[in-house]
Design a protein around this motif. Structure first.
Motif, short mmCIF file in Angstrom:
data_model
loop_
_atom_site.label_atom_id
_atom_site.label_comp_id
_atom_site.label_asym_id
_atom_site.label_seq_id
_atom_site.Cartn_x
_atom_site.Cartn_y
_atom_site.Cartn_z
N LEU A 349 -42.28 -26.20 5.28
CA LEU A 349 -41.35 -27.31 5.04
C LEU A 349 -42.04 -28.43 4.25
O LEU A 349 -41.44 -29.05 3.37
N ALA A 350 -43.33 -28.66 4.54
CA ALA A 350 -44.07 -29.67 3.79
C ALA A 350 -44.27 -29.24 2.35
O ALA A 350 -44.12 -30.05 1.42
N GLY A 351 -44.58 -27.97 2.15
CA GLY A 351 -44.75 -27.46 0.79
C GLY A 351 -43.45 -27.48 0.01
O GLY A 351 -43.43 -27.78 -1.20
N LEU A 352 -42.36 -27.16 0.69
CA LEU A 352 -41.05 -27.18 0.05
C LEU A 352 -40.71 -28.60 -0.42
O LEU A 352 -40.18 -28.79 -1.53
N ALA A 353 -41.05 -29.59 0.38
CA ALA A 353 -40.82 -30.98 -0.01
C ALA A 353 -41.61 -31.33 -1.27
O ALA A 353 -41.13 -32.06 -2.14
N GLN A 354 -42.83 -30.81 -1.38
CA GLN A 354 -43.63 -31.03 -2.58
C GLN A 354 -42.98 -30.43 -3.81
O GLN A 354 -42.88 -31.07 -4.87
N LEU A 355 -42.52 -29.19 -3.69
CA LEU A 355 -41.90 -28.52 -4.83
C LEU A 355 -40.63 -29.23 -5.27
O LEU A 355 -40.30 -29.28 -6.46
N LYS A 356 -39.92 -29.81 -4.31
CA LYS A 356 -38.65 -30.49 -4.63
C LYS A 356 -38.86 -31.75 -5.46
O LYS A 356 -37.89 -32.29 -6.02
N THR A 357 -40.10 -32.23 -5.56
CA THR A 357 -40.35 -33.39 -6.42
C THR A 357 -40.23 -33.04 -7.89
O THR A 357 -40.08 -33.93 -8.74
N GLU A 358 -40.28 -31.73 -8.20
CA GLU A 358 -40.16 -31.29 -9.59
C GLU A 358 -39.05 -30.27 -9.80
O GLU A 358 -38.82 -29.85 -10.94
N ALA A 359 -38.37 -29.87 -8.74
CA ALA A 359 -37.34 -28.82 -8.86
C ALA A 359 -36.11 -29.19 -8.04
O ALA A 359 -36.18 -30.00 -7.11
N THR A 360 -35.01 -28.59 -8.40
CA THR A 360 -33.77 -28.78 -7.64
C THR A 360 -33.47 -27.50 -6.84
O THR A 360 -33.96 -26.42 -7.17
N VAL A 361 -32.65 -27.65 -5.81
CA VAL A 361 -32.29 -26.51 -4.97
C VAL A 361 -31.13 -25.75 -5.63
O VAL A 361 -30.06 -26.32 -5.85
N ALA A 398 -48.94 -25.23 -9.24
CA ALA A 398 -50.17 -25.46 -8.49
C ALA A 398 -50.05 -25.23 -6.99
O ALA A 398 -51.02 -24.90 -6.33
N VAL A 399 -48.84 -25.38 -6.45
CA VAL A 399 -48.65 -25.32 -4.99
C VAL A 399 -47.96 -24.02 -4.59
O VAL A 399 -46.87 -23.71 -5.09
N GLU A 400 -48.61 -23.25 -3.71
CA GLU A 400 -48.00 -22.05 -3.16
C GLU A 400 -47.41 -22.37 -1.79
O GLU A 400 -48.10 -22.87 -0.91
N VAL A 401 -46.13 -22.11 -1.62
CA VAL A 401 -45.47 -22.25 -0.32
C VAL A 401 -45.39 -20.86 0.29
O VAL A 401 -44.73 -19.97 -0.25
N PHE A 402 -46.07 -20.66 1.42
CA PHE A 402 -46.21 -19.34 2.00
C PHE A 402 -45.01 -19.04 2.93
O PHE A 402 -45.13 -18.97 4.15
N GLY A 403 -43.86 -18.86 2.30
CA GLY A 403 -42.64 -18.58 3.03
C GLY A 403 -41.56 -18.10 2.08
O GLY A 403 -41.85 -17.75 0.92
N PRO A 404 -40.30 -18.08 2.51
CA PRO A 404 -39.20 -17.53 1.69
C PRO A 404 -38.72 -18.51 0.61
O PRO A 404 -37.56 -18.89 0.56
N VAL A 405 -39.64 -18.89 -0.25
CA VAL A 405 -39.36 -19.89 -1.28
C VAL A 405 -39.86 -19.39 -2.63
O VAL A 405 -40.98 -18.89 -2.73
#
Length: 523
Positions: A349-361, A398-405
């Motif tokens: 969830l923390a990694g997903l929040a990071q990715l959302k700073t540059e991407a949309t859902v 740069a950031v790998e989210v280790f889940g279904p993302v």
């Protein structure tokens, strides 16, 4: 009520660690399953026992005899397969098909190396290449040979594959004649410990050839000596600690690291929304995002498609993901279980929040809710992100989210796509989807230097290919750069890590004697 401590098999006997231990939990129900502890265990004794007793006994056997031991291990694991599936459901939160990737994948790998070893026959050393004359008179020549290292193999394993992660390393090590000590990740150590227990109880291997120690890894690296090897799978941060340890920097202990990996999927620029290549990419991306809840080091993290297909790809992948029911793996309608722990859920969830700073859902499966589970579980729904400006992104590369993302990204030229893929700074695998074999070959060459494996998918192999994320024992597993720079598997290439190469220079008559004891290493 505190659950029992799982015993460690170390120094040729079962030993229970001291203290309360660290608990393992059911990630869906939250119930405590068991505890592990390595406190109070004499590490020096265990490493010495493995080297001196287990190693000597294994090296006394031929490759063919050690291969027979691998076959016997396979039989033991198959006999206890149902118990392993129950443990995986409870401790890893996986549905049956995902448990199979781990458990049956391990059995397949063991069987593969048993067959490879059987072909080496009665040999006790490997001949590496042909003899080379060193003088005008052919009586004096050199022959490179490989012999098992007279040390121990320490495996520090990750939480996501407690079965396969053990046996994909142990199979080539044991076949080589090198004893192994396994330190499984604490969160899912139960399955590893149980498998070792079954093999030990069956009396398959010489005592000291196989050891398991659960709990803290503190002090393990301190026990390594010059001829030992260490293999680690996990985070880049921990990998850095291992590489900087004096065993590696001063004693030159051979070290294999598999770390983070921003694996990619690339769709050919010639593809259309109706093409088979497009459909194959969509299916594989959705599968890779959801198998083991995306907790695979080889899972697709970035998806590159021609800009004209960005919206079509987003809709098609989202439609696939919408069919994935998430929740308690004990419910037959569930297609994706939980992450292995609350810690991993928080990390995702923390990694997903990071990715959302540059991407949309583009798709979020959480709206469907959980089946037989609630918000207190470690369940996380699949999320597809996207950006239409991937060249200016930084976090996404740069950031790998280790889940279904996973993140969808359009490219305007194939050169741009290659450049963005390389911004992952080295990955385990990239898959290429195309109906043009010329493009596939060109793309494979372009991507090979930054990937341990290129998985090329075309319509003619749609029903045959092993899958982007499935690691097969006959192919290389590992990758350059941030992926760790290591290599595992790859058929008999895996034996190189556990052998020492030496050049024997001498009389051709002496080399004849060596040749009679060895088997030609054919890769």
């Amino acid at each position: 009520m505190t659950t029992a401590l799982l015993p460690n098999f170390f120094a040729g006997r079962w030993q229970t660690g001291t203290g309360e231990g660290t608990p393992m939990f059911d990630p869906v129900l939250g119930t405590e399953l068991a505890r592990v502890s390595s406190a109070g265990i004499d590490l020096a004794e265990g490493f010495a026992f493995a080297r001196e007793q287990g190693g000597a006994a294994l090296r006394a056997l031929s490759y063919g005899q050690r291969a027979a031991l691998l076959s016997q291990i396979t039989e033991v694991l198959q006999a206890n397969r149902d118990a392993y599936y129950e443990i995986a459901t409870a401790n890893s939160g996986t549905v049956a098909k995902d448990s199979g990737v781990d458990i049956d994948g391990a059995v397949f790998t063991l069987g593969y190396y048993a067959k490879q070893g059987h072909a080496l026959g009665d040999a006790k050393l490997l001949l590496d290449g042909q003899r080379i004359r060193m003088a005008k008179d052919p009586a004096f020549q050199t022959q490179h040979i490989q012999v098992p290292t007279q040390g121990v193999a320490l495996f520090i394993n990750a939480f996501n594959f407690p079965s396969w992660g053990l046996w994909e390393k142990a199979a080539p090590a044991l076949l080589s004649g090198v004893p192994v000590i396994i330190k499984p990740a604490t969160a899912t150590a139960w399955l590893t410990q149980r498998m070792v227990k079954d093999v030990v109880d069956a009396g398959v291997l010489p005592v000291g050839a196989l050891s398991v120690i659960c709990g803290s890894s503190a002090g393990l690296m301190d026990q390594l000596q010059a001829f030992d090897v260490v293999s680690f799978t996990g985070s880049a941060e921990t990998g850095q600690i291992i590489r900087s340890h004096r065993a590696v920097t001063e004693l030159s202990v051979r070290c294999n690291i598999e770390a983070d990996s921003l694996n990619s999927a690339l769709l050919s620029p010639a593809a259309t929304a109706d093409s088979e290549a497009f459909k194959l990419l969509v299916a594989e991306v959705a599968r890779e995002m959801t198998v083991k809840s995306g907790q695979k080091c080889t899972a697709i993290r970035r998806i590159f498609v021609p800009r004209a297909l960005y919206k079509a790809a987003a809709e098609a992948i989202g439609a696939r993901l919408a069919k994935t029911t998430v929740g308690n793996p004990r419910n037959e309608t569930v297609r994706m279980g939980a992450l292995v722990s609350q810690e991993q859920k928080a990390s995702v969830l923390a990694g997903l929040a990071q990715l959302k700073t540059e991407a949309t859902v583009l798709f979020d499966g959480s709206a469907a809710g959980w089946v037989d589970a609630d918000a207190s579980s470690a369940c996380v729904a699949p999320v597809l992100l996207g950006t239409e400006s991937p060249m200016s992104a930084k976090v996404l590369h740069a950031v790998e989210v280790f889940g279904p993302v996973s993140t969808l990204m359009p490219y305007d030229s194939i050169e741009e796509a290659y450049a963005m893929i390389r911004r992952g700074e080295g990955s385990l695998v990239c898959s290429v989807y195309s109906e043009d074999h010329l493009f596939t070959a060109q793309a494979s060459v372009e991507l090979a230097s930054s990937h341990g494996r290129v998985h090329a998918i075309s319509p003619d192999v749609a029903a045959l290919h092993s899958g982007h994320g499935n690691v097969m024992p006959m192919s290389l597993h590992g990758g350059p750069g941030r992926a760790g720079g290591g290599e595992e598997l790859g058929g008999l290439r895996a034996l190189n890590f556990y052998h020492r190469r030496s050049a024997v220079q001498g009389s051709s008559l002496a080399l004849d004697v060596l040749a009679a004891q060895g088997s030609q290493l054919a890769l």
